[in-house]
Design a protein around this motif. Structure first.
Motif, short mmCIF file in Angstrom:
data_model
loop_
_atom_site.label_atom_id
_atom_site.label_comp_id
_atom_site.label_asym_id
_atom_site.label_seq_id
_atom_site.Cartn_x
_atom_site.Cartn_y
_atom_site.Cartn_z
N TYR A 242 0.83 -1.20 0.00
CA TYR A 242 0.00 0.00 0.00
C TYR A 242 0.87 1.26 0.00
N MET A 243 1.89 1.31 0.85
CA MET A 243 2.74 2.49 0.92
C MET A 243 3.50 2.71 -0.39
N MET A 244 3.92 1.62 -1.03
CA MET A 244 4.60 1.74 -2.33
C MET A 244 3.64 2.32 -3.37
N GLU A 245 2.38 1.87 -3.35
CA GLU A 245 1.37 2.41 -4.26
C GLU A 245 1.13 3.90 -4.01
N GLN A 246 1.32 4.33 -2.76
CA GLN A 246 1.17 5.74 -2.40
C GLN A 246 2.42 6.56 -2.73
N LYS A 247 3.40 5.91 -3.35
CA LYS A 247 4.66 6.55 -3.78
C LYS A 247 5.50 7.05 -2.61
N ILE A 248 5.41 6.35 -1.49
CA ILE A 248 6.28 6.66 -0.36
C ILE A 248 7.64 6.03 -0.65
N ALA A 249 8.69 6.75 -0.42
CA ALA A 249 10.04 6.27 -0.72
C ALA A 249 10.36 5.00 0.08
N PRO A 250 10.98 4.02 -0.56
CA PRO A 250 11.32 2.78 0.14
C PRO A 250 12.11 3.00 1.44
N ILE A 251 13.04 3.95 1.45
CA ILE A 251 13.81 4.20 2.67
C ILE A 251 12.91 4.74 3.78
N SER A 252 11.90 5.53 3.42
CA SER A 252 10.97 6.05 4.42
C SER A 252 10.12 4.92 4.99
N ILE A 253 9.65 4.03 4.11
CA ILE A 253 8.86 2.88 4.55
C ILE A 253 9.69 2.02 5.49
N ALA A 254 10.90 1.69 5.06
CA ALA A 254 11.76 0.82 5.86
C ALA A 254 12.11 1.46 7.20
N SER A 255 12.40 2.76 7.18
CA SER A 255 12.75 3.45 8.43
C SER A 255 11.56 3.47 9.39
N ALA A 256 10.36 3.71 8.86
CA ALA A 256 9.18 3.73 9.72
C ALA A 256 8.90 2.35 10.30
N LEU A 257 9.01 1.31 9.47
CA LEU A 257 8.78 -0.05 9.96
C LEU A 257 9.83 -0.45 11.00
N LEU A 258 11.09 -0.12 10.73
CA LEU A 258 12.15 -0.47 11.67
C LEU A 258 11.97 0.27 12.99
N GLY A 259 11.64 1.56 12.91
CA GLY A 259 11.40 2.33 14.13
C GLY A 259 10.24 1.77 14.93
N GLY A 260 9.17 1.42 14.23
CA GLY A 260 8.03 0.83 14.92
C GLY A 260 8.36 -0.51 15.55
N ALA A 261 9.12 -1.33 14.82
CA ALA A 261 9.52 -2.63 15.34
C ALA A 261 10.41 -2.49 16.57
N LEU A 262 11.36 -1.58 16.51
CA LEU A 262 12.24 -1.36 17.67
C LEU A 262 11.45 -0.85 18.87
N GLY A 263 10.50 0.04 18.62
CA GLY A 263 9.67 0.53 19.71
C GLY A 263 8.86 -0.59 20.35
N LEU A 264 8.28 -1.46 19.52
CA LEU A 264 7.52 -2.59 20.04
C LEU A 264 8.42 -3.54 20.83
N LEU A 265 9.59 -3.84 20.29
CA LEU A 265 10.52 -4.71 21.01
C LEU A 265 10.91 -4.09 22.35
N ALA A 266 11.18 -2.79 22.35
CA ALA A 266 11.58 -2.11 23.59
C ALA A 266 10.48 -2.16 24.65
N ARG A 267 9.22 -2.13 24.20
CA ARG A 267 8.11 -2.17 25.15
C ARG A 267 7.80 -3.58 25.65
N THR A 268 8.27 -4.60 24.93
CA THR A 268 7.86 -5.97 25.26
C THR A 268 9.01 -6.89 25.65
N MET A 269 10.25 -6.42 25.55
CA MET A 269 11.41 -7.26 25.86
C MET A 269 12.44 -6.45 26.63
N ASP A 270 13.30 -7.17 27.33
CA ASP A 270 14.41 -6.48 27.98
C ASP A 270 15.50 -6.20 26.94
#
Length: 85
Positions: free
Chosen positions: A25-53
């Motif tokens: 969906y984000m690619m169809e919206q013409k969001i830059a791949p680096i922006s998509i990857a950075s947002a996903l990575l940031g979200g994943a790290l935030g989730l890991l930080a909230r749920t793991m030591d």
């Protein structure tokens, strides 16, 4: 400590499908791949930080780095798919 790859939950495939659709969906919206990857990575790290030591988060990151260094990403590039940039 157990290898994070051995701890993969049963719903990992479903979660992966949802993420692939979001990327598509984000690619169809013409969001830059680096922006998509950075947002996903940031979200994943935030989730890991909230749920793991910190030690567990570091193990997950080491596992990801090992995948890069072993060439697993090259295999993913060759297969293509919705998350291919």
């Amino acid at each position: 400590m157990q290898d994070p790859a051995d701890m993969a939950p049963e719903d990992l495939s479903h979660a992966g499908s949802v993420v692939d659709k979001a990327i598509e969906y984000m690619m169809e919206q013409k969001i830059a791949p680096i922006s998509i990857a950075s947002a996903l990575l940031g979200g994943a790290l935030g989730l890991l930080a909230r749920t793991m030591d910190d030690r567990s988060v570091a193990a997950v990151l080491r596992n990801a780095l090992a995948s890069v260094e072993s060439g697993e990403l090259n295999e993913a590039r060759e297969q293509g798919g919705p998350n291919r940039a």
